[in-house]
Design an enzyme around this catalytic site. Structure first.
Site, short mmCIF file in Angstrom:
data_model
loop_
_atom_site.label_atom_id
_atom_site.label_comp_id
_atom_site.label_asym_id
_atom_site.label_seq_id
_atom_site.Cartn_x
_atom_site.Cartn_y
_atom_site.Cartn_z
N TYR A 75 0.84 -1.20 0.00
CA TYR A 75 0.00 0.00 0.00
C TYR A 75 0.88 1.25 0.00
O TYR A 75 0.69 2.16 -0.80
CB TYR A 75 -0.90 -0.02 1.23
CG TYR A 75 -1.92 1.09 1.28
CD1 TYR A 75 -3.12 0.99 0.58
CD2 TYR A 75 -1.71 2.24 2.05
CE1 TYR A 75 -4.07 2.00 0.62
CE2 TYR A 75 -2.65 3.25 2.10
CZ TYR A 75 -3.82 3.13 1.39
OH TYR A 75 -4.77 4.14 1.44
N LYS B 22 1.19 3.88 -3.15
CA LYS B 22 0.68 5.23 -2.92
C LYS B 22 1.78 6.27 -3.11
O LYS B 22 1.52 7.39 -3.60
CB LYS B 22 0.05 5.35 -1.53
CG LYS B 22 -1.25 4.57 -1.37
CD LYS B 22 -2.35 5.11 -2.30
CE LYS B 22 -3.69 4.48 -2.00
NZ LYS B 22 -4.78 5.01 -2.86
#
Length: 271
Positions: A151, A155
């Site tokens: 993640y 991101k």
């Protein structure tokens, strides 16, 4: 950009943050097309706001192109494309322990979906000399998400792509904003009600986030921070990277001591 009478596409709009953004954009007077892998959910959100609901797998470039083509056919052009779809999948143990499927899905949804959207709308926007790319990232793209390397890494890449768009196409009249929230009361955090709020400090409602996003779009701010404290954390990180890493290690240890896991659904209760 004022949203009144603008043609807006938002992906991941069947629920959570996406649905809140769609409702807020419509409230501001935009014509909103809601696209989601959950086509019936997209249609349900769209029906609430008098918009258009379409099925779309954002990891398939042909699907993104089809949504853009449908909007251009019906409304003439896309003024703003909001790439909002996202996932957060936990890692079993160490930072490289998540399988390739998790890494690939995270990459395709958090990065390539933004690339596909830009490819689909940039030529028309550049030709007109105006347009807006609004991209959902996360505070994890500026800082880090403890316990979720896939993640955090993807991101970070999303923020980097948004920076490239702003640098390269600002002179073409293209506006770019990247949204970097921390905790929002959505199903990703275990909140079942899309209208849920939270009394926990640091957890905001999707509606509060949407308000901040509209303000950022109106000001054409590149970095939209629904949680203002993130700006201070960025300064801390850039001012002394080693000290920041030490603080993050200490925070991780405290989380493990208190809840025994770094899964996001458990961690948000500590903020």
């Amino acid at each position: 950009m004022k949203l009144k009478d603008k043609n807006v596409i938002i992906t991941g709009g069947a629920g959570g943050i996406g649905a809140a953004l769609a409702r807020k954009f419509a409230e501001e007077g935009a014509r909103v097309t809601v696209a989601d892998l959950d086509k019936s959910g997209a249609e349900a959100t769209a029906s609430q706001i008098g918009g258009l609901g379409l099925g779309c797998d954002v990891t398939k470039e042909t699907d993104v192109q089809a949504v853009v083509a449908a909007v251009e056919s019906q409304f003439g052009l896309v003024d703003l494309f909001c790439s909002n779809a996202g996932i957060c999948l936990n890692e079993p143990s160490h930072s490289a322990s998540a399988g390739n499927d998790v890494w690939n899905r995270s990459w395709n949804i958090h990065v390539m979906a933004h690339v596909y959207a830009a490819r689909a709308v940039l030529p028309g926007m550049i030709e007109r000399g105006e347009g807006y790319l609004l991209q959902m990232a996360s505070a994890a793209g500026l800082l880090s998400q403890i316990g979720n390397a896939a993640y955090s890494a993807t991101k970070h890449a999303a923020v980097g792509f948004a920076e490239s768009l702003a640098i390269t196409h600002g002179a073409d009249g293209i506006k770019v904003s990247v949204i970097c929230p921390q905790y929002v009361a959505t199903p990703m955090l275990g909140y079942g009600d899309e209208n849920a709020g939270s009394d926990l400090p640091g957890v905001i409602s999707p509606q509060a986030l949407a308000e901040t996003v509209v303000q950022g779009v109106e000001k054409e701010t590149f970095l939209i921070l629904p949680h203002p404290d993130v700006a201070k954390y960025i300064q801390f990180k850039s001012g002394d990277y080693d000290k920041w890493l030490g603080a993050m290690r200490k925070l991780r240890g405290s989380i493990l001591d208190r809840v025994g896991t770094t899964e996001i659904e458990a961690m948000h209760k500590l903020v």
